[in-house]
Design a protein around this motif. Structure first.
Motif, PDB file in Angstrom:
ATOM      1  N   GLN A 176      41.886  36.107  -0.141  1.00 43.42           N
ATOM      2  CA  GLN A 176      42.952  36.029   0.986  1.00 43.42           C
ATOM      3  C   GLN A 176      43.990  34.817   0.846  1.00 43.42           C
ATOM      4  O   GLN A 176      45.271  35.302   1.001  1.00 43.42           O
ATOM      5  CB  GLN A 176      41.946  35.483   2.250  1.00 43.42           C
ATOM      6  CG  GLN A 176      42.508  35.566   3.659  1.00 43.42           C
ATOM      7  CD  GLN A 176      42.687  37.191   4.049  1.00 43.42           C
ATOM      8  OE1 GLN A 176      41.986  37.753   4.034  1.00 43.42           O
ATOM      9  NE2 GLN A 176      44.033  37.449   4.129  1.00 43.42           N
ATOM     10  N   GLN A 212      47.480  35.489  -1.022  1.00 50.32           N
ATOM     11  CA  GLN A 212      48.180  36.618  -0.308  1.00 50.32           C
ATOM     12  C   GLN A 212      49.310  35.913   0.754  1.00 50.32           C
ATOM     13  O   GLN A 212      50.146  36.615   1.259  1.00 50.32           O
ATOM     14  CB  GLN A 212      47.277  37.420   0.554  1.00 50.32           C
ATOM     15  CG  GLN A 212      46.361  38.386  -0.080  1.00 50.32           C
ATOM     16  CD  GLN A 212      45.426  39.190   0.590  1.00 50.32           C
ATOM     17  OE1 GLN A 212      45.697  39.615   1.564  1.00 50.32           O
ATOM     18  NE2 GLN A 212      44.107  39.534   0.195  1.00 50.32           N
ATOM     19  N   LEU A 233      44.753  45.213  -2.102  1.00 52.01           N
ATOM     20  CA  LEU A 233      45.378  44.402  -2.833  1.00 52.01           C
ATOM     21  C   LEU A 233      44.574  43.760  -4.222  1.00 52.01           C
ATOM     22  O   LEU A 233      45.155  43.329  -5.016  1.00 52.01           O
ATOM     23  CB  LEU A 233      45.924  43.055  -2.198  1.00 52.01           C
ATOM     24  CG  LEU A 233      47.091  43.318  -0.940  1.00 52.01           C
ATOM     25  CD1 LEU A 233      47.457  42.135  -0.338  1.00 52.01           C
ATOM     26  CD2 LEU A 233      48.235  44.150  -1.261  1.00 52.01           C
ATOM     27  N   GLN A 265      42.675  44.009   3.884  1.00 51.50           N
ATOM     28  CA  GLN A 265      43.818  43.795   2.747  1.00 51.50           C
ATOM     29  C   GLN A 265      43.017  43.626   1.380  1.00 51.50           C
ATOM     30  O   GLN A 265      43.770  43.717   0.670  1.00 51.50           O
ATOM     31  CB  GLN A 265      44.511  42.182   3.300  1.00 51.50           C
ATOM     32  CG  GLN A 265      45.252  42.215   4.519  1.00 51.50           C
ATOM     33  CD  GLN A 265      45.731  40.868   4.820  1.00 51.50           C
ATOM     34  OE1 GLN A 265      44.907  40.056   4.772  1.00 51.50           O
ATOM     35  NE2 GLN A 265      46.764  40.568   5.251  1.00 51.50           N
ATOM     36  N   ARG A 276      37.642  42.391  -1.750  1.00 44.35           N
ATOM     37  CA  ARG A 276      38.594  42.694  -2.749  1.00 44.35           C
ATOM     38  C   ARG A 276      38.006  43.332  -3.949  1.00 44.35           C
ATOM     39  O   ARG A 276      38.773  44.076  -4.791  1.00 44.35           O
ATOM     40  CB  ARG A 276      39.269  41.316  -3.206  1.00 44.35           C
ATOM     41  CG  ARG A 276      38.246  40.345  -4.084  1.00 44.35           C
ATOM     42  CD  ARG A 276      39.216  38.825  -4.394  1.00 44.35           C
ATOM     43  NE  ARG A 276      38.671  38.159  -5.454  1.00 44.35           N
ATOM     44  CZ  ARG A 276      37.331  37.315  -5.479  1.00 44.35           C
ATOM     45  NH1 ARG A 276      36.902  37.222  -4.323  1.00 44.35           N
ATOM     46  NH2 ARG A 276      37.275  36.729  -6.633  1.00 44.35           N
ATOM     47  N   ILE A 312      52.377  42.895  -6.808  1.00 45.51           N
ATOM     48  CA  ILE A 312      51.253  41.985  -7.091  1.00 45.51           C
ATOM     49  C   ILE A 312      51.500  41.027  -8.252  1.00 45.51           C
ATOM     50  O   ILE A 312      51.226  39.677  -8.240  1.00 45.51           O
ATOM     51  CB  ILE A 312      50.087  42.513  -7.256  1.00 45.51           C
ATOM     52  CG1 ILE A 312      49.496  43.190  -5.891  1.00 45.51           C
ATOM     53  CG2 ILE A 312      48.708  41.583  -7.813  1.00 45.51           C
ATOM     54  CD1 ILE A 312      48.302  44.061  -5.754  1.00 45.51           C
ATOM     55  N   PHE A 357      51.908  42.195   6.582  1.00 46.04           N
ATOM     56  CA  PHE A 357      51.248  43.386   5.825  1.00 46.04           C
ATOM     57  C   PHE A 357      51.033  44.349   6.611  1.00 46.04           C
ATOM     58  O   PHE A 357      51.431  45.529   5.938  1.00 46.04           O
ATOM     59  CB  PHE A 357      49.535  42.797   5.602  1.00 46.04           C
ATOM     60  CG  PHE A 357      48.726  43.690   5.004  1.00 46.04           C
ATOM     61  CD1 PHE A 357      48.499  43.707   3.675  1.00 46.04           C
ATOM     62  CD2 PHE A 357      48.000  44.747   5.914  1.00 46.04           C
ATOM     63  CE1 PHE A 357      47.819  44.548   2.892  1.00 46.04           C
ATOM     64  CE2 PHE A 357      47.346  45.469   5.070  1.00 46.04           C
ATOM     65  CZ  PHE A 357      47.071  45.576   3.630  1.00 46.04           C
ATOM     66  N   ASN A 405      50.834  36.471   8.639  1.00 50.33           N
ATOM     67  CA  ASN A 405      50.338  37.020   7.347  1.00 50.33           C
ATOM     68  C   ASN A 405      50.084  38.574   8.074  1.00 50.33           C
ATOM     69  O   ASN A 405      50.309  39.552   7.135  1.00 50.33           O
ATOM     70  CB  ASN A 405      49.013  36.585   6.964  1.00 50.33           C
ATOM     71  CG  ASN A 405      48.369  37.335   5.815  1.00 50.33           C
ATOM     72  OD1 ASN A 405      47.425  37.908   5.977  1.00 50.33           O
ATOM     73  ND2 ASN A 405      48.648  36.717   4.669  1.00 50.33           N
ATOM     74  N   TYR A 444      52.980  45.476  -1.897  1.00 50.25           N
ATOM     75  CA  TYR A 444      53.308  44.283  -2.713  1.00 50.25           C
ATOM     76  C   TYR A 444      53.183  44.487  -3.975  1.00 50.25           C
ATOM     77  O   TYR A 444      52.641  45.313  -4.756  1.00 50.25           O
ATOM     78  CB  TYR A 444      52.215  43.417  -2.361  1.00 50.25           C
ATOM     79  CG  TYR A 444      52.242  42.896  -0.941  1.00 50.25           C
ATOM     80  CD1 TYR A 444      52.989  41.759  -0.371  1.00 50.25           C
ATOM     81  CD2 TYR A 444      51.400  43.605  -0.141  1.00 50.25           C
ATOM     82  CE1 TYR A 444      52.954  41.577   0.935  1.00 50.25           C
ATOM     83  CE2 TYR A 444      51.284  43.228   1.209  1.00 50.25           C
ATOM     84  CZ  TYR A 444      52.147  42.112   1.815  1.00 50.25           C
ATOM     85  OH  TYR A 444      51.820  41.731   3.150  1.00 50.25           O
TER      86      TYR A 444
END
Length: 494
Positions: free
Chosen positions: A94, A97, A90, A86, A232, A394, A384, A380, A392
């Motif tokens: 974490q 989210q 994204l 993820q 990320r 964001i 996803f 979750n 998403y």
């Protein structure tokens, strides 16, 4: 979008400015293989040894313990590594989210449990790291407040420096740890002797087997609340399969090595104490050659500091997320520093009051972690991979009145129902469910919570207008990148 030299230098050499905010593509950097050593180090430390002892408490033997460990690792690490993918897609840590599933305020439900986990692990890790250092340099043995605070302060400084220093530290420590573990394993094989019946497949205890499996799976799933924090910043083009693969094998190999070693020591070392493995490690290491015990304990102490750093870093992000749900926060560097210090103080102070009882009940703590996070990870990941399929809006995640609303009743209801359905299967020191009692204490709640919470969330979200959400995400994409770029300059001010 390519990365400018100035941005690359600023991203990799200075103190990290970002926290819960989106990482724009212009700041993405690093190689996907870097997450392998990080997750190896998270598991290749003393705390993990305790996980391999669980089945012996309930009358298990070595061979069935090893089988349960392998199955628990496969199950738990699969879900944990799935969260890792993820991060690059994204560009978010974490826990933030969870808002699309649980809502802007509703996500506090899981963030509270996440912060408790950070504190719980850090207490245990700080106690062990302080004792390992004190024993290694022969200044003190047992619980020593001086080393607690030294470990806490060093960890807090590294956590404040942030993402890039954490990755570099984990990589370099992994080389030392592999060497120390190889020698310790060699010492165990050549100097310890297993009791008769260790490999007797006919000696099967369902209670011991499922207790071991659940604790291992719970330990691995407990990392899920961290995972995309450390992926990320990777380029958004990073293949999902590569992120998953490096996370899975890094964590699984580190976990298997330490948990197998813990099980081996529990079977071979008389009166082995999982709550205080320091004496056994020192003894077995010195059996290989004099002085190796000191070297091994210092290396493992540094490994524990590396994990404490992750708990402080993740605890800071979770604390900022929680505050932001109540009162809007501008995630500046100052905010991140303050929340790291708060997280460090909480774990450091509580470590002073930690006793052998905490260490003894560590497996119970892990089972509780499993109970709380099984429904969350199901919700979750279902959202996803199955419902929204990684798409998403964001910018809406940071809006109290955005499309994800204040309360995500689909996620909350799925979580609570999944948790309630698990309770008859619980087996803890303070509560045993009626189904677990009927099964002789066997706990299979893991296999109940996952399908129920995930399946209910899929059913409850069938009416979502996902096409409209994707159009909004596409419309906001350029604005999101621009806003994130401007935040780097604004947020750097302390």
């Amino acid at each position: 979008m390519t990365q400018s030299p100035d941005t690359a230098t600023r991203s990799t050499r200075s103190i990290e400015v970002r926290s819960i905010d989106y990482v724009p593509r212009s700041e993405r950097h690093g190689k996907v293989w870097h997450i392998g050593p990080l997750w190896f180090m998270c598991n290749a430390q003393i705390t993990t040894l305790a996980i391999g002892v669980v089945s012996f408490v309930d009358g298990g033997n070595l061979i069935w313990s090893l089988i349960a460990i392998v199955l628990g690792l496969i199950i738990g690490t699969f879900f944990m590594a799935a969260h890792s993918s993820q991060g690059p897609q994204l560009g978010l840590p974490q826990m933030i989210q969870s808002r699309p599933q649980f809502g802007y305020i509703g996500a506090l439900l899981v963030w509270l449990f996440a912060f408790l986990q950070y504190a719980g692990f850090n207490i245990f890790n700080t106690v062990l790291a302080g004792e390992a250092i004190g024993t290694a340099i022969h200044t003190a043995t047992g619980l020593n407040p001086l080393w607690f605070w030294i470990v806490t302060v060093v960890s807090a400084v590294i956590a404040i420096a942030g993402y890039d220093l954490i990755h570099r530290m984990e990589r370099y420590l992994s080389y030392l740890t592999i060497a120390a573990l190889a020698l310790l394993t060699l010492a165990g094989i050549t100097h310890l002797h297993l009791p008769a019946g260790s490999f007797d497949l006919g000696h099967f205890s369902p209670l011991a087997f499922f207790a071991q499996l659940s604790v291992v799976a719970g330990y691995q799933i407990s990392w899920a609340i961290y995972v995309s924090d450390y992926s990320r910043y990777l380029p958004a083009t990073t293949p999902t399969s590569q992120t998953f693969r490096w996370t899975f094998w890094g964590s699984a190999v580190g976990g298997a090595w330490m948990i197998f070693l813990g099980a081996y020591l529990a079977a071979a070392v008389k009166n082995f104490d999982a709550g205080d493995p320091i004496p056994a490690i020192e003894q077995v290491s010195n059996d290989l050659f004099p002085g190796f015990g000191t070297i091994a304990l210092l290396i493992f102490a540094f490994g524990l500091i590396a994990v404490i750093v992750l708990n402080m870093y993740g605890g800071s992000l979770t604390l900022i997320s929680s505050i932001d749900s109540v009162k809007k926060v501008n995630p500046t560097l100052l905010v991140r520093i303050v929340t790291v210090v708060i997280t460090a103080l909480i774990s450091g102070v509580l470590a002073l009051f930690a006793s052998s009882n905490f260490a003894t009940n560590f497996s119970s703590f892990l089972v509780l972690v499993l109970y709380f996070f099984i429904p969350w990870t199901a919700v979750n990941l279902t959202d996803f991979f199955i419902v929204r399929r990684g798409h998403y809006a964001i910018a809406e995640i940071f809006k109290p009145s955005g499309i994800y609303r204040r309360w995500g009743w689909a996620g909350i209801a799925s979580y609570l129902i999944g948790f309630v359905c698990m309770t008859p299967f619980f087996n803890t020191a303070f509560y045993v469910g009626f189904i677990a009692k009927a099964m002789g204490g066997v706990d299979i709640s893991l296999f109940i919570g996952l399908p129920i919470a995930g399946g209910l969330y899929w059913i409850f979200t069938r009416g979502l207008d996902l096409d409209a959400e994707r159009r909004l995400a596409d419309a906001q994409a350029a604005e999101l990148e621009d806003a994130a770029e401007h935040h780097l300059a604004d947020g750097a001010a302390v």
